[in-house]
Design a protein around this motif. Structure first.
Motif, PDB file in Angstrom:
ATOM      1  N   VAL A 126      11.837   1.776  -5.416  1.00 53.23           N
ATOM      2  CA  VAL A 126      10.810   2.808  -5.194  1.00 53.23           C
ATOM      3  C   VAL A 126       9.402   2.265  -5.396  1.00 53.23           C
ATOM      4  O   VAL A 126       8.426   2.899  -4.970  1.00 53.23           O
ATOM      5  CB  VAL A 126      11.030   4.028  -6.120  1.00 53.23           C
ATOM      6  CG1 VAL A 126      12.422   4.585  -5.960  1.00 53.23           C
ATOM      7  CG2 VAL A 126      10.762   3.666  -7.577  1.00 53.23           C
ATOM      8  N   THR A 127       9.251   1.103  -6.031  1.00 52.50           N
ATOM      9  CA  THR A 127       7.923   0.608  -6.382  1.00 52.50           C
ATOM     10  C   THR A 127       7.061   0.254  -5.175  1.00 52.50           C
ATOM     11  O   THR A 127       5.917   0.726  -5.073  1.00 52.50           O
ATOM     12  CB  THR A 127       8.041  -0.601  -7.329  1.00 52.50           C
ATOM     13  OG1 THR A 127       8.777  -0.213  -8.499  1.00 52.50           O
ATOM     14  CG2 THR A 127       6.666  -1.095  -7.742  1.00 52.50           C
ATOM     15  N   PRO A 128       7.532  -0.566  -4.214  1.00 50.20           N
ATOM     16  CA  PRO A 128       6.673  -0.872  -3.065  1.00 50.20           C
ATOM     17  C   PRO A 128       6.279   0.354  -2.243  1.00 50.20           C
ATOM     18  O   PRO A 128       5.097   0.487  -1.882  1.00 50.20           O
ATOM     19  CB  PRO A 128       7.524  -1.870  -2.250  1.00 50.20           C
ATOM     20  CG  PRO A 128       8.433  -2.495  -3.249  1.00 50.20           C
ATOM     21  CD  PRO A 128       8.767  -1.391  -4.198  1.00 50.20           C
ATOM     22  N   PRO A 129       7.207   1.290  -1.931  1.00 53.52           N
ATOM     23  CA  PRO A 129       6.783   2.488  -1.206  1.00 53.52           C
ATOM     24  C   PRO A 129       5.751   3.319  -1.970  1.00 53.52           C
ATOM     25  O   PRO A 129       4.809   3.846  -1.375  1.00 53.52           O
ATOM     26  CB  PRO A 129       8.095   3.265  -1.012  1.00 53.52           C
ATOM     27  CG  PRO A 129       9.162   2.247  -1.069  1.00 53.52           C
ATOM     28  CD  PRO A 129       8.682   1.253  -2.072  1.00 53.52           C
ATOM     29  N   LEU A 130       5.933   3.436  -3.285  1.00 57.08           N
ATOM     30  CA  LEU A 130       4.955   4.197  -4.074  1.00 57.08           C
ATOM     31  C   LEU A 130       3.590   3.512  -4.070  1.00 57.08           C
ATOM     32  O   LEU A 130       2.546   4.171  -3.987  1.00 57.08           O
ATOM     33  CB  LEU A 130       5.447   4.370  -5.511  1.00 57.08           C
ATOM     34  CG  LEU A 130       6.538   5.413  -5.750  1.00 57.08           C
ATOM     35  CD1 LEU A 130       6.941   5.440  -7.213  1.00 57.08           C
ATOM     36  CD2 LEU A 130       6.082   6.806  -5.301  1.00 57.08           C
ATOM     37  N   ASN A 131       3.580   2.186  -4.157  1.00 53.23           N
ATOM     38  CA  ASN A 131       2.312   1.460  -4.098  1.00 53.23           C
ATOM     39  C   ASN A 131       1.625   1.670  -2.756  1.00 53.23           C
ATOM     40  O   ASN A 131       0.390   1.777  -2.681  1.00 53.23           O
ATOM     41  CB  ASN A 131       2.542  -0.027  -4.347  1.00 53.23           C
ATOM     42  CG  ASN A 131       2.821  -0.339  -5.805  1.00 53.23           C
ATOM     43  OD1 ASN A 131       2.446   0.417  -6.695  1.00 53.23           O
ATOM     44  ND2 ASN A 131       3.483  -1.455  -6.063  1.00 53.23           N
ATOM     45  N   ALA A 132       2.418   1.711  -1.686  1.00 57.00           N
ATOM     46  CA  ALA A 132       1.846   1.947  -0.365  1.00 57.00           C
ATOM     47  C   ALA A 132       1.265   3.360  -0.261  1.00 57.00           C
ATOM     48  O   ALA A 132       0.218   3.572   0.357  1.00 57.00           O
ATOM     49  CB  ALA A 132       2.910   1.734   0.711  1.00 57.00           C
ATOM     50  N   ILE A 133       1.942   4.317  -0.875  1.00 55.85           N
ATOM     51  CA  ILE A 133       1.439   5.697  -0.871  1.00 55.85           C
ATOM     52  C   ILE A 133       0.123   5.783  -1.627  1.00 55.85           C
ATOM     53  O   ILE A 133      -0.807   6.488  -1.213  1.00 55.85           O
ATOM     54  CB  ILE A 133       2.493   6.641  -1.479  1.00 55.85           C
ATOM     55  CG1 ILE A 133       3.681   6.784  -0.520  1.00 55.85           C
ATOM     56  CG2 ILE A 133       1.894   8.010  -1.783  1.00 55.85           C
ATOM     57  CD1 ILE A 133       4.843   7.571  -1.083  1.00 55.85           C
ATOM     58  N   ILE A 134       0.022   5.070  -2.743  1.00 57.95           N
ATOM     59  CA  ILE A 134      -1.230   5.055  -3.504  1.00 57.95           C
ATOM     60  C   ILE A 134      -2.359   4.493  -2.644  1.00 57.95           C
ATOM     61  O   ILE A 134      -3.464   5.045  -2.591  1.00 57.95           O
ATOM     62  CB  ILE A 134      -1.073   4.221  -4.785  1.00 57.95           C
ATOM     63  CG1 ILE A 134      -0.079   4.878  -5.742  1.00 57.95           C
ATOM     64  CG2 ILE A 134      -2.423   4.057  -5.485  1.00 57.95           C
ATOM     65  CD1 ILE A 134       0.298   4.003  -6.908  1.00 57.95           C
ATOM     66  N   ALA A 135      -2.085   3.390  -1.952  1.00 59.51           N
ATOM     67  CA  ALA A 135      -3.104   2.770  -1.117  1.00 59.51           C
ATOM     68  C   ALA A 135      -3.555   3.703  -0.002  1.00 59.51           C
ATOM     69  O   ALA A 135      -4.737   3.717   0.372  1.00 59.51           O
ATOM     70  CB  ALA A 135      -2.572   1.472  -0.523  1.00 59.51           C
ATOM     71  N   ARG A 136      -2.632   4.511   0.522  1.00 63.76           N
ATOM     72  CA  ARG A 136      -2.964   5.422   1.623  1.00 63.76           C
ATOM     73  C   ARG A 136      -3.674   6.680   1.115  1.00 63.76           C
ATOM     74  O   ARG A 136      -4.542   7.218   1.794  1.00 63.76           O
ATOM     75  CB  ARG A 136      -1.680   5.801   2.365  1.00 63.76           C
ATOM     76  CG  ARG A 136      -1.886   6.752   3.536  1.00 63.76           C
ATOM     77  CD  ARG A 136      -0.777   6.603   4.558  1.00 63.76           C
ATOM     78  NE  ARG A 136       0.534   6.846   3.975  1.00 63.76           N
ATOM     79  CZ  ARG A 136       1.136   8.035   3.992  1.00 63.76           C
ATOM     80  NH1 ARG A 136       0.527   9.073   4.531  1.00 63.76           N
ATOM     81  NH2 ARG A 136       2.345   8.174   3.476  1.00 63.76           N
TER      82      ARG A 136
END
Length: 217
Positions: A126-136
């Motif tokens: 779940v970490t990479p998708p969550l990081n991508a959501i933060i960036a977006r």
């Protein structure tokens, strides 16, 4: 001194998604830290495994978690980050419950070890998708602060989790301890309701797993 530091950090104005991820990091982190802090003690004390073998199990889980983050990040880019958070989050909860049950019923050691590797591996997904959501979701001018908030949330989780786990072990079995951790991981999924929906964007082919040189500047 603390007031001076906190006054320099503006906690207001973060989008809802940023707070949702922070909440997920705190709740899920406490769930993981409450139980997995004591997986080494359980394997050594209850399963009578030498600490060398326990360390090997932790090494395998660490390597598999790192590799799986590459896979989940690529899958998130292709299929949607919110979907991957839900998929890997559910998978992590299911394996956490399975591990708690296996420990409670004193299942064969090999089954406990397989589950002990799968739980952090799927959880790391779940970490990479969550990081991508933060960036977006974050404003470009507050991107550093948004990631700092997640670091604060993670530190809070790992400050509370081991303390809570040690307290619970005073009157609960390892099976119940891991069950409580699994329950908190399940509560973490509530945060998905507050994440932004996936946008339909063209998929950009990412770097091959076997060619990490393409990540270098």
């Amino acid at each position: 001194m603390l007031k001076k530091i906190t006054n320099q950090y503006n906690f207001s104005g973060f989008p809802r998604a940023i707070w949702a991820v922070a909440g997920m990091n705190i709740i899920g982190g406490i769930g993981l830290a409450t139980s997995f802090t004591y997986i080494s003690l359980y394997l050594y004390q209850e399963r009578h495994m030498p600490m060398t073998q326990v360390g090997l199990v932790l090494l395998i889980s660490g390597v598999s978690s790192g590799v799986f983050q590459i896979i989940s990040g690529s899958a998130g880019d292709r299929f949607g980050h919110r979907k991957m958070v839900l998929l890997f989050g559910l998978a992590g909860v299911i394996t956490s419950i399975a591990l708690a049950v296996l420990i409670q019923i004193k299942a064969p050691t090999w089954s406990v070890l397989v589950s002990a590797v799968l739980v952090p591996t799927l959880g790391a997904g779940v970490t990479p998708p969550l990081n991508a959501i933060i960036a977006r979701a974050s404003l470009p001018s507050r991107l550093t602060e948004s990631y700092s908030l997640q670091a604060i949330a993670g530190n809070i989780a790992w400050a509370i989790g081991p303390l809570l786990g040690g307290y619970l072990l005073g009157f609960a079995s390892f099976g119940w301890l891991f069950g409580i951790g699994a329950g908190m991981k399940a509560l973490e999924l509530i945060g998905i309701l507050f994440l932004p929906r996936d946008e339909k964007t063209g998929y950009v082919k990412g770097p091959k797993v076997g060619n990490l040189k393409s990540l270098a500047p």
